[in-house]
Motif scaffolding. Structure first.
Motif, PDB file in Angstrom:
ATOM      1  N   SER A 228       0.842  -1.209   0.000  1.00 43.87           N
ATOM      2  CA  SER A 228       0.000   0.000   0.000  1.00 43.87           C
ATOM      3  C   SER A 228       0.869   1.247   0.000  1.00 43.87           C
ATOM      4  O   SER A 228       0.587   2.236  -0.682  1.00 43.87           O
ATOM      5  CB  SER A 228      -0.910   0.016   1.224  1.00 43.87           C
ATOM      6  N   ASP A 305      -6.786  -1.675  -3.607  1.00 41.85           N
ATOM      7  CA  ASP A 305      -6.076  -2.260  -2.462  1.00 41.85           C
ATOM      8  C   ASP A 305      -6.880  -3.468  -1.998  1.00 41.85           C
ATOM      9  O   ASP A 305      -8.101  -3.455  -2.052  1.00 41.85           O
ATOM     10  CB  ASP A 305      -5.964  -1.212  -1.346  1.00 41.85           C
ATOM     11  N   GLU A 306      -6.187  -4.495  -1.520  1.00 44.43           N
ATOM     12  CA  GLU A 306      -6.840  -5.740  -1.095  1.00 44.43           C
ATOM     13  C   GLU A 306      -7.685  -6.315  -2.235  1.00 44.43           C
ATOM     14  O   GLU A 306      -8.870  -6.615  -2.073  1.00 44.43           O
ATOM     15  CB  GLU A 306      -7.719  -5.501   0.154  1.00 44.43           C
TER      16      GLU A 306
END
Ligand SMILES: Nc1ncnc2c1ncn2[C@@H]1O[C@H](COP(=O)(O)OP(=O)(O)OP(=O)(O)O)[C@@H](O)[C@H]1O
Ligand SMILES: [Mg+2]
Length: 319
Positions: A228, A305-306
């Motif tokens: 990140s 993200d994720e």
């Protein structure tokens, strides 16, 4: 008599020409809007009626028909208030048709006759410029519309007033409004710096290659490896925007804004939607079609993200 006012509808980022035709016929007192208006357009009747009475004009006791042509194109949004009001003024003889013949008109009306900003002033101004028309819009939209170059001295110009009365006075030549000036975006502060990263030579090279070549990038690694953190530093190394890209980004921003007043983009967008975001939020659409995250990331970065947490349908739709 029939009055014609030019305005626009948006299909995606394209501005489509729409004509507001106003017809007054003797007979029963009625006020109808036809031409596939949605609820916000149909309700403009009430705003227009109140705004006209705020400037001291009562609607004639006639049968009023407003047609939004082409009639088979769905119209949505509140920016038809001002063209309808000006059309009525022309039909009632309070404004000559020639005063508005060279303008595209857009804007929402308050009950007191004030003009309220609407989304899409920049693409509307660009459409006006392409057709060699001027633009009549609310004062809040003026600076945004001015980025199109429409306010240049050799062009028909932009009439951006804060009140219906000011617009009418300007068009009749009683009180001239100054052309709106573009506003520079306030500098949004420094971006996260790639220099914060320790080591990670290969990932940094991959980020640089992706930034220059516009490639997709998939980062996978253990928790806390810095994925990140690295992604957040990508905007800082993206190439400078050229003039065309700045305008393209700003057009999309303009369409997704609520009240106009968008400033010209000076950096590439970095969008990081949450994994629970709906499909409409990501790819756009919905009942009132608005640009989604993928469009808002135009010329920039869409950061998921994720990634495995995103639903399969949304990932497929994005693909
Ligand atoms: N190469 C690095 N240089 C400097 N700090 C780092 C580096 N890698 C990790 N860190 C530190 O570790 C923290 C966690 O990193 P980050 O949140 O980016 O990890 P992640 O890979 O996204 O993890 P997760 O899979 O849990 O989301 C960062 O905020 C930073 O403080
Ligand atoms: Mg992370």
């Amino acid at each position: 008599m029939v009055a014609n006012i030019k305005t626009i509808a948006f299909q995606g980022v394209e501005a489509v020409s729409v004509e507001v035709q106003v017809h007054l016929a003797p007979g029963q007192n009625a006020f109808t809007v036809v031409g596939l208006p949605d609820k916000s357009v149909a309700e403009s009747r009430e705003r227009v009626r109140a705004a006209l009475s705020a400037v001291g004009l009562a609607l004639p006791y006639d049968r009023i028909t407003i047609n939004l042509s082409p009639a088979d194109l769905p119209k949505e949004g509140s920016h038809y208030d001002l063209p309808i009001a000006l059309g009525l003024l022309v039909a009632m003889g309070a404004l000559p048709q020639s005063a508005v013949a060279d303008y595209l008109v857009m804007g929402e009306l308050g009950l007191d006759g004030s003009l309220i900003g609407v989304p899409g002033a920049l693409p509307a101004a660009m459409a006006a410029l392409a057709k060699n028309y001027g633009l009549i819009c609310p004062a809040d939209c003026g600076p945004e519309a001015a980025w199109s170059g429409l306010a240049a001295p050799d062009k028909p110009g932009i009439v951006a007033a804060a009140h219906l009365l000011e617009t009418v006075n300007h068009l009749r030549g009683h009180q001239l409004l100054p052309p709106p000036q573009t506003r520079a975006a306030p500098s949004a502060g420094d971006l996260p710096d790639m220099a914060d990263i320790r080591g990670q030579k290969e990932v940094r090279l991959a980020l640089e290659v992706a930034a220059i070549g516009g490639h997709n990038l998939l980062m996978s690694g253990p928790p806390g490896a810095g994925k990140s953190m690295l992604a957040a530093r990508l905007p800082g190394i993206l190439p400078q925007l050229n003039a065309g890209e700045r305008l393209e980004i700003s057009v999309i921003e303009s369409l997704s804004s609520k009240r106009g007043g968008v400033r010209l983009a000076d950096r590439r967008p970095f969008r990081s939607p949450h994994h629970s975001a709906s499909m409409a939020a990501l790819i756009g659409g919905g009942r009132q079609a608005r640009p989604g995250e993928i469009s808002l990331a135009h010329c920039g970065v869409l950061f998921l993200d994720e990634l495995p947490e995103f639903s399969r349908q949304t990932l497929d739709a994005l693909r």
